[in-house]
Design a protein around this motif. Structure first.
Motif, PDB file in Angstrom:
ATOM      1  N   SER A  16       0.667  -1.076   0.026  1.00  0.00           N
ATOM      2  CA  SER A  16       0.199   0.065   0.531  1.00  0.00           C
ATOM      3  C   SER A  16       0.418   1.205   0.510  1.00  0.00           C
ATOM      4  O   SER A  16       0.167   2.350  -0.299  1.00  0.00           O
ATOM      5  CB  SER A  16      -1.007   0.216   1.200  1.00  0.00           C
TER       6      SER A  16
ATOM      7  N   ASP B 184       4.298   3.292  -1.073  1.00  0.00           N
ATOM      8  CA  ASP B 184       5.461   3.853  -2.267  1.00  0.00           C
ATOM      9  C   ASP B 184       6.380   2.334  -2.729  1.00  0.00           C
ATOM     10  O   ASP B 184       6.816   2.632  -3.967  1.00  0.00           O
ATOM     11  CB  ASP B 184       6.944   4.998  -1.805  1.00  0.00           C
ATOM     12  N   ASN B 185       6.774   1.693  -2.050  1.00  0.00           N
ATOM     13  CA  ASN B 185       7.365   0.075  -2.287  1.00  0.00           C
ATOM     14  C   ASN B 185       6.554  -0.127  -3.255  1.00  0.00           C
ATOM     15  O   ASN B 185       7.506  -0.277  -3.921  1.00  0.00           O
ATOM     16  CB  ASN B 185       8.053  -0.196  -0.743  1.00  0.00           C
TER      17      ASN B 185
ATOM     18  N   ASP C 186       7.174   1.713  -6.523  1.00  0.00           N
ATOM     19  CA  ASP C 186       8.825   1.615  -6.809  1.00  0.00           C
ATOM     20  C   ASP C 186       8.501   0.105  -8.256  1.00  0.00           C
ATOM     21  O   ASP C 186       8.674   0.246  -9.118  1.00  0.00           O
ATOM     22  CB  ASP C 186      10.006   1.079  -6.161  1.00  0.00           C
TER      23      ASP C 186
ATOM     24  N   GLY D 188       8.370  -1.480   2.069  1.00  0.00           N
ATOM     25  CA  GLY D 188       9.864  -0.649   2.352  1.00  0.00           C
ATOM     26  C   GLY D 188      10.223  -0.365   3.842  1.00  0.00           C
ATOM     27  O   GLY D 188      10.304  -0.993   4.314  1.00  0.00           O
TER      28      GLY D 188
ATOM     29  N   SER E 247       9.073   1.920   5.359  1.00  0.00           N
ATOM     30  CA  SER E 247       7.961   2.438   6.442  1.00  0.00           C
ATOM     31  C   SER E 247       7.216   0.766   7.006  1.00  0.00           C
ATOM     32  O   SER E 247       6.657   0.883   7.822  1.00  0.00           O
ATOM     33  CB  SER E 247       7.284   3.353   5.500  1.00  0.00           C
TER      34      SER E 247
ATOM     35  N   PRO F  81       6.982  -8.264  10.805  1.00  0.00           N
ATOM     36  CA  PRO F  81       6.655  -9.218   9.839  1.00  0.00           C
ATOM     37  C   PRO F  81       5.164  -9.351   9.175  1.00  0.00           C
ATOM     38  O   PRO F  81       4.420  -7.711   9.130  1.00  0.00           O
ATOM     39  CB  PRO F  81       5.920 -11.283  10.539  1.00  0.00           C
TER      40      PRO F  81
ATOM     41  N   ASP G 299      13.994  -2.318  -2.360  1.00  0.00           N
ATOM     42  CA  ASP G 299      14.872  -1.749  -1.513  1.00  0.00           C
ATOM     43  C   ASP G 299      15.074  -2.690  -0.594  1.00  0.00           C
ATOM     44  O   ASP G 299      16.068  -2.563   0.212  1.00  0.00           O
ATOM     45  CB  ASP G 299      13.863  -0.255  -0.395  1.00  0.00           C
TER      46      ASP G 299
HETATM   47  N1  LIG Z   1       9.725   8.947  -0.715  1.00  0.00           N
HETATM   48  C1  LIG Z   1      10.755   8.797  -2.141  1.00  0.00           C
HETATM   49  O1  LIG Z   1      10.025   9.675  -2.575  1.00  0.00           O
HETATM   50  C2  LIG Z   1      10.416   7.220  -2.445  1.00  0.00           C
HETATM   51  C3  LIG Z   1      10.393   6.227  -2.154  1.00  0.00           C
HETATM   52  N2  LIG Z   1      11.086   4.867  -2.167  1.00  0.00           N
HETATM   53  C4  LIG Z   1      10.031   3.979  -1.704  1.00  0.00           C
HETATM   54  O2  LIG Z   1       9.110   4.093  -1.554  1.00  0.00           O
HETATM   55  C5  LIG Z   1       9.615   3.372   0.162  1.00  0.00           C
HETATM   56  C6  LIG Z   1       8.540   4.059   1.755  1.00  0.00           C
HETATM   57  O3  LIG Z   1       7.466   3.855   0.904  1.00  0.00           O
HETATM   58  P1  LIG Z   1       5.992   4.444   1.927  1.00  0.00           P
HETATM   59  O4  LIG Z   1       6.699   5.457   3.072  1.00  0.00           O
HETATM   60  O5  LIG Z   1       5.277   4.630   1.749  1.00  0.00           O
HETATM   61  O6  LIG Z   1       6.285   3.143   2.677  1.00  0.00           O
HETATM   62  P2  LIG Z   1       6.031   1.690   2.555  1.00  0.00           P
HETATM   63  O7  LIG Z   1       6.095   1.347   1.129  1.00  0.00           O
HETATM   64  O8  LIG Z   1       7.252   1.586   3.150  1.00  0.00           O
HETATM   65  O9  LIG Z   1       5.102   0.903   3.546  1.00  0.00           O
HETATM   66  C7  LIG Z   1       3.888   1.169   4.159  1.00  0.00           C
HETATM   67  C8  LIG Z   1       3.110   0.832   3.659  1.00  0.00           C
HETATM   68  O10 LIG Z   1       3.217   0.081   4.463  1.00  0.00           O
HETATM   69  C9  LIG Z   1       1.922  -0.623   4.926  1.00  0.00           C
HETATM   70  N3  LIG Z   1       2.843  -1.867   6.489  1.00  0.00           N
HETATM   71  C10 LIG Z   1       3.843  -1.468   7.261  1.00  0.00           C
HETATM   72  N4  LIG Z   1       3.931  -2.479   7.943  1.00  0.00           N
HETATM   73  C11 LIG Z   1       4.056  -3.953   6.816  1.00  0.00           C
HETATM   74  C12 LIG Z   1       3.929  -5.140   7.393  1.00  0.00           C
HETATM   75  N5  LIG Z   1       4.316  -5.654   8.186  1.00  0.00           N
HETATM   76  N6  LIG Z   1       3.087  -5.792   6.326  1.00  0.00           N
HETATM   77  C13 LIG Z   1       1.910  -5.653   5.150  1.00  0.00           C
HETATM   78  N7  LIG Z   1       1.975  -4.148   5.173  1.00  0.00           N
HETATM   79  C14 LIG Z   1       2.650  -3.150   6.458  1.00  0.00           C
HETATM   80  C15 LIG Z   1       1.829   0.881   5.840  1.00  0.00           C
HETATM   81  O11 LIG Z   1       0.844   0.105   6.134  1.00  0.00           O
HETATM   82  C16 LIG Z   1       1.549   1.328   5.501  1.00  0.00           C
HETATM   83  O12 LIG Z   1       0.746   1.548   4.182  1.00  0.00           O
HETATM   84  C17 LIG Z   1      10.563   2.757   0.120  1.00  0.00           C
HETATM   85  O13 LIG Z   1      11.532   2.023   0.700  1.00  0.00           O
HETATM   86  C18 LIG Z   1      10.988   3.194  -1.304  1.00  0.00           C
HETATM   87  O14 LIG Z   1      10.786   1.942  -2.432  1.00  0.00           O
HETATM   88  C19 LIG Z   1      11.237   4.902  -3.788  1.00  0.00           C
HETATM   89  O15 LIG Z   1      10.635   5.625  -4.428  1.00  0.00           O
HETATM   90  C20 LIG Z   1      12.938   6.193  -3.986  1.00  0.00           C
HETATM   91  C21 LIG Z   1      11.909   7.594  -3.536  1.00  0.00           C
END
Ligand SMILES: NC(=O)C1=CN([C@@H]2O[C@H](COP(=O)(O)OP(=O)(O)OC[C@H]3O[C@@H](n4cnc5c(N)ncnc54)[C@H](O)[C@@H]3O)[C@@H](O)[C@H]2O)[C@@H](O)CC1
Ligand SMILES: [K+]
Length: 493
Positions: free
Chosen positions: A60, A62-63, A66, A125, A127, A131, A151
């Motif tokens: 859900s 940004d991961n 990507d 990613g 965030s 598990p 990531d």
């Molecule tokens: N901020 C940016 O501009 C960039 C971000 N990037 C990507 O964005 C990622 C970070 O994205 P976000 O901060 O949106 O968050 P993530 O995509 O890391 O995930 C957060 C989401 O996952 C859910 N979540 C958390 N723990 C979970 C679990 N154990 N099981 C299932 N779902 C779970 C949360 O409810 C939240 O909706 C980075 O790791 C990278 O991949 C890259 O695109 C580089 C640029």
């Protein structure tokens, strides 16, 4: 030297770029790097890219964005791509639009996913916390194809590498912008790690790893003016009637690690000299002579005599490494360390760490090691596949061993001897520990392969002993001094 940046540090580095670049530009850079690695992986595994099939697992955040963008880019290279959306209503909208516009298919987790050539893990990613949730865990459980993680492997903690339930086991992990602690501390789940640069300017870092070239440059070798004393003399107090091998392995490692001189004090003079006649050995600590560092503890026992010996060694105003039985004794008397003015390095495994602190290192090994180092005003090396080293001020080195071959009896005695010799040569204890740990893990990998500096050769491997590890230490030092990158070293187990 490589830095490992926490999720907060990465977010802070991303913020100015996100503000200055057009919307989505940073994500497309990351996705382009991911698509490039996936294409190379498809070619390596199947002989081509066009016509191959991938499944993209989309969470859900940004991961997932990507992964979808990478899927769209791969579609344009003729790859058949299916995206499985775990939270359709929260899917990254622009990524999904690009993916479907490029001809990507969208599926639900319950659909039959067939047998793709590769899977991209875009579940979570930096965030991600905890598990994999049950729906993601059930999906990942059905996958048989190799996984390329975006990531980091989802379900593994980004900052600690802790795995506390279902998590992805990737063949390859593509790190965006910076390495994170998970890439060293959770290496077994990451597979091969590739770093894609996306233009982040990264600041100071708290966790670093030494590269082969750093280790090679730091390794002490005799200079033009040196004699056997000027290079540093290390004293070893190890072994007992019941455990003479600890004395043999520890002194053998010290002899091999540096030139100069090794002294031995303990009951195993005969065994030690039989294996290393260049050692100056005595049964009486009082007659050992001057040293620039002490190694004390391996196989020495925990009786009253051992306690007195430990006290005498720690009374000396030179750097000291305490290992094994020495740590068990210290657990009852931490002031022996706290009261020292010279530096002390403690080298526990997890069980010894629990003896020293009253609790296991737990999921956040870096924080635990930092806390012990600060509390005891000592340098600490916690053993493991990822060895974590901290000094009292909080600086941390990590050494990811690239395998677990050194999980063998006596390997710790060898490690203590190497690091003690480096301390005698003048390296600070934490740097000596990081340098020594790298040489030790490389020696183990070389030993498992039966030697040969060509680490990329597709040779088989076999279990090793501490003795064979020691026999490969000199070759390991040679490889490191030649500056061979450890990244070229394939995982060996
Ligand atoms: N901020 C940016 O501009 C960039 C971000 N990037 C990507 O964005 C990622 C970070 O994205 P976000 O901060 O949106 O968050 P993530 O995509 O890391 O995930 C957060 C989401 O996952 C859910 N979540 C958390 N723990 C979970 C679990 N154990 N099981 C299932 N779902 C779970 C949360 O409810 C939240 O909706 C980075 O790791 C990278 O991949 C890259 O695109 C580089 C640029
Ligand atoms: K991921």
């Amino acid at each position: 030297m490589r830095g490992y940046y926490t999720a907060d540090e990465v977010r802070a580095a991303e913020a100015p770029l996100l503000a200055s670049l057009p919307d989505g530009a940073l994500m497309r850079r990351a996705a382009h790097g991911l698509a490039t690695v996936v294409a190379a992986e498809l070619r390596a595994r199947t002989g081509g890219v066009a016509g191959r099939t991938i499944t993209v697992l989309v969470g859900s955040g940004d991961n997932g964005g990507d992964a979808l963008w990478a899927g769209a880019m791969l579609r344009k290279r003729g790859v058949a791509a299916t995206a499985v959306l775990l939270k359709p209503e929260k899917t990254h909208a622009a990524g999904l639009a690009a993916f479907t516009a490029a001809g990507g298919r969208v599926a639900a987790p319950s659909d039959d996913l067939g047998l793709p050539d590769l899977v991209i893990d875009g579940i979570v990613g930096i965030s991600g916390r905890g598990p994999l949730r049950p729906d993601a865990a059930a999906l990942v459980d059905r996958i048989e194809a190799p996984i390329v993680s975006a990531d980091l492997p989802s379900g593994v903690d980004p900052d600690t590498g802790a795995v506390d339930g279902p998590a992805v086991r990737a063949a390859v992990t593509v790190a965006f912008g910076a390495l994170k602690p998970v890439h060293a501390l959770g290496a077994a789940h990451c597979g091969r790690v590739e770093l894609v640069r996306i233009g982040l300017s990264l600041g100071d870092v708290g966790i670093t790893a030494l590269d082969a070239a750093d280790v090679g440059a730091a390794w002490p070798v005799p200079g033009a003016e040196d004699d056997k004393y000027s290079q540093g003399v290390v004293g070893v107090v190890a072994g007992s009637d019941g455990y003479p091998g600890a004395g043999v392995l520890c002194t053998g490692a010290a002899v091999t690690a540096t030139s100069g001189l090794v002294r031995y004090a303990g009951p195993c003079t005969g065994e030690v000299l039989a294996h290393a006649p260049e050692v100056i050995a005595t049964a009486e600590l009082a007659k050992a002579g001057r040293v620039q560092s002490w190694v004390v503890g391996p196989g020495m026992g925990t009786d009253d005599a051992a306690r007195r010996t430990l006290r005498t060694v720690l009374d000396a105003d030179v750097p000291a490494l305490v290992d094994a039985d020495g740590l068990t004794l210290l657990a009852e008397d931490p002031d022996l360390v706290r009261s020292r003015t010279a530096a002390t390095l403690l080298t526990p495994h997890a069980g010894e760490f629990a003896r020293l602190t009253g609790k296991d290192p737990g999921p956040d090994r870096v924080a635990s090691v930092r806390a012990l180092a600060a509390d005891w005003n000592a340098h600490v090396l916690l053993k493991g596949r990822a060895t974590v080293i901290a000094e009292p001020g909080g600086r941390v080195f990590v050494n990811e061993a690239g395998g677990s071959w050194s999980a063998t009896a006596g390997a710790g005695d060898v490690l203590a001897g190497i690091i003690g010799a480096l301390m005698a040569a003048g390296l600070t204890p934490d740097r000596a520990a990081a340098v020594g740990a790298r040489a030790h893990s490389l020696a183990a990998n070389l030993a498992a392969r039966g030697g040969g500096a060509d680490l990329s050769a597709g040779r088989g491997t076999a279990p090793i002993s501490a003795g064979t590890l020691l026999a490969h230490l000199r070759e390991s030092i040679r490889v490191l001094r030649a500056g061979v990158s450890p990244e070229e070293m394939p995982a060996t187990s």
